[in-house]
Design an enzyme around this catalytic site. Structure first.
Site, short mmCIF file in Angstrom:
data_model
loop_
_atom_site.label_atom_id
_atom_site.label_comp_id
_atom_site.label_asym_id
_atom_site.label_seq_id
_atom_site.Cartn_x
_atom_site.Cartn_y
_atom_site.Cartn_z
N LYS A 168 -15.21 13.83 17.65
CA LYS A 168 -14.59 14.63 16.58
C LYS A 168 -15.24 16.01 16.59
CE LYS A 168 -12.54 11.14 14.27
NZ LYS A 168 -11.17 11.16 13.80
N GLY B 130 0.86 -1.20 0.00
CA GLY B 130 0.00 0.00 0.00
C GLY B 130 0.89 1.24 0.00
N HIS C 16 -8.47 2.27 20.97
CA HIS C 16 -7.54 3.13 21.71
C HIS C 16 -7.97 3.31 23.18
CE1 HIS C 16 -6.00 3.79 17.82
NE2 HIS C 16 -6.70 4.84 17.48
O1 LIG Z 1 -6.80 5.67 14.88
C1 LIG Z 1 -7.19 6.82 14.84
O2 LIG Z 1 -6.54 7.75 15.57
C2 LIG Z 1 -6.59 9.12 15.17
C3 LIG Z 1 -6.08 9.93 16.36
O3 LIG Z 1 -4.74 9.63 16.59
P1 LIG Z 1 -3.81 10.67 17.33
O4 LIG Z 1 -2.54 9.96 17.51
O5 LIG Z 1 -3.71 11.89 16.46
O6 LIG Z 1 -4.50 11.00 18.61
C4 LIG Z 1 -7.98 9.54 14.78
O7 LIG Z 1 -7.95 10.84 14.22
C5 LIG Z 1 -8.54 8.59 13.75
O8 LIG Z 1 -9.89 8.92 13.47
C6 LIG Z 1 -8.46 7.16 14.22
O9 LIG Z 1 -8.79 6.29 13.14
#
Ligand SMILES: O=C1O[C@H](COP(=O)(O)O)[C@@H](O)[C@H](O)[C@H]1O
Ligand SMILES: NC(=O)C1=CN([C@@H]2O[C@H](COP(=O)(O)OP(=O)(O)OC[C@H]3O[C@@H](n4cnc5c(N)ncnc54)[C@H](OP(=O)(O)O)[C@@H]3O)[C@@H](O)[C@H]2O)C=CC1
Length: 482
Positions: free
Chosen positions: A327, A5, A230
């Protein structure tokens, strides 16, 4: 190191820059060769041009950058047909020249092609002398069944020790610090339980919407995008028992035990929101989630969610773990906030004494601070709110904080799976979320609208308060930098 990719967004924004930073700092193995693989007709020069804006290259590093790209080649091929993978294998073999070599495959690809690509890697690109490792990016399925299908497919092809499922939050400084704060300080251990802690609030906020990714995001929603992975990883590290050792499987065993103590989430334990345009705002704030042309009309996909979880074990039963993510909110922030119970038998004037909070701020600006009471300095004897503050930018001024991907990719080279997701963690997490995700989709549950740039729907604050988190509104922080 094969980037499958190589023409995509993740490759240009994260993987190629991360490899460069590791190479620049002499952290990659000697004799590494990087191969980009994708369907597009392109060259290493194209990869370089696309990734360059994200690589933060200093003028003095230009020669090293040239040698980095000299160690790279590109193979064009399809994801479904074996010919491309045979070509890839030939290209890899050309570099190890008959010697033993290790192969690391990074799937920077959409999940729709995971199954065929891994099959092809297994059938045509595996090295029998050295090790083979595969890095997979989330999403690991959409629900319990699809995730189990993918896991079964992968376990038929590979040993678990060859699979590295990335959750990049596990590569963040403060997330890694959770283990040390908890298990290397006598201070916290004795109070880390339901007798002393009243709630745990884990927050992820982003000040921008999904524009540009609306098509992808709409199929997943914020619960699958952030909460199920997360925030759940952070919850596990906050709640787990002390592992037998700090080896990867001992730690992952403890995380799984936490998940096993959580019942499937119910709709009543959730508040869902979707952002709408703020007509008075500027730039992107003028666009609501549904204004994005890549989002299906009338979509009810949540862009904000608060969920309440009970960990039904001896340590935590009755302590709400509140996970909040969204978001297009008012700020960028990720943190763990441990709120302690009221001091029993308060001897000070009514309501002056506020609950202690231990806050571990993941981003921005890593910090650990403890909100506490002190005597008002000077002649006054009243208690006042203050904090003990470990701000990394003050305490560790000259330390370079590596990006999460740098740590994690290096872990894969060294064979450490500590910061990667094991398949049983994944299936337990999906067990908790799948019923409610299906209910939300089947019943088309309407999310509550909230304005772009706010803290989310007011109903979320009401819910969080009812769950047991006290917001005092009286705490004022004085920034020592100013
Ligand atoms: O996995 C993801 O994480 C990001 C946020 O990551 P960060 O390290 O910038 O806090 C998130 O924007 C995204 O939607 C999500 O898929
Ligand atoms: N070392 C450092 O850099 C330190 C910085 N600070 C800063 O000081 C500021 C205040 O500290 P903080 O710990 O947030 O303490 P606060 O008491 O101000 O806020 C505590 C929590 O309440 C939430 N909250 C805010 N408004 C409301 C509301 N109306 N109803 C319900 N909940 C609400 C916030 O989350 P949310 O808005 O996300 O929902 C936050 O989680 C922060 O900006 C913090 O970063 C403090 C200490 C040390």
């Amino acid at each position: 190191f094969v980037v499958l990719g190589a023409s995509g967004d993740l490759a240009k924004k994260k993987i190629i820059p991360t490899l460069w930073w590791l190479y620049r700092d002499d952290l990659l193995p000697d004799h590494i060769h990087i191969i980009g693989y994708a369907r597009s007709k392109m060259s290493v020069a194209d990869i370089r041009a696309k990734a360059f804006p994200y690589m933060k290259v200093k003028d003095s590093e230009k020669a090293k950058l040239d040698s980095f790209f000299a160690a790279m080649s590109y193979v064009q091929g399809s994801y479904s047909e074996e010919d491309g993978f045979k070509k890839l294998d030939t290209a890899i073999k050309a570099f190890h020249n008959g010697n033993k070599a290790n192969r690391l495959f990074y799937l920077a690809l959409p999940p729709t092609v995971f199954a065929e690509v891994t099959q092809n890697i297994h059938d045509h690109c595996f090295e029998h002398e050295g090790w083979n490792r595969i890095i997979i990016e989330k999403p690991f399925g959409r629900d319990f069944d699809s995730s189990a299908k993918l896991s079964n497919h992968l376990s038929r092809l590979f040993d678990e020790s060859q699979l590295y499922r990335i959750d990049h939050y596990l590569g963040k400084e403060m997330v890694q610090n959770l283990m040390v704060l908890r298990f290397a300080n006598r201070l916290f251990g004795p109070v880390w339980n339901r007798d002393n802690i009243s709630s745990v609030l884990i927050t992820f906020k982003e000040p921008f919407g999904t524009t540009g990714r609306g098509g992808y995001f709409d199929k997943f929603g914020i619960i699958r995008d952030v909460m199920q992975n997360h925030l759940f990883q952070v919850l596990c590290l906050t709640a787990m028992e002390k592992p037998a050792s700090n080896n990867a499987d001992d730690i992952r065993d403890e995380k799984v035990k936490v998940l096993k103590c959580i019942r499937p989430l119910k709709l009543d334990d959730l508040v869902l929101g979707q952002y709408v345009a703020d007509p008075e705002g500027t730039g992107d704030a003028k666009e609501g989630y549904l204004d994005d042309p890549t989002v299906p009309k009338g979509s009810v996909t949540p862009t904000f969610a608060v969920g309440k979880f009970n960990i039904c074990n001896e340590r935590w039963d009755g302590v709400p773990f509140i996970l909040k993510c969204g978001k297009a909110l008012n700020e960028r922030k990720a943190e763990v906030r441990v709120q302690f119970r009221d001091v029993p038998g308060d001897i000070f004037s009514n309501g002056v004494v506020k609950r202690n909070e231990l806050v571990m701020r993941v981003q921005p600006n890593e910090a650990v601070y403890c909100k506490m009471m002190t005597k008002s300095p000077g002649m006054n004897v009243e208690p006042v709110e203050t904090e003990m503050d470990l701000s990394y930018n003050l305490r560790y001024k000259d330390v370079k904080m590596p990006d999460a991907y740098e740590r994690l990719i290096l872990d894969v080279f060294t064979g450490s799976q500590l910061n990667f997701v094991r398949s049983d963690e994944l299936s337990e997490a999906w067990r908790i979320f799948t019923p409610v995700l299906h209910q939300i989709e089947n019943e088309k549950v309407n999310p509550i609208p909230y304005k772009y740039g706010t803290r989310g729907p007011e109903e979320a604050d009401v819910f969080i308060k009812a769950a047991g988190f006290h917001y005092s509104s009286t705490y004022k922080w004085v920034n020592p930098n100013l």
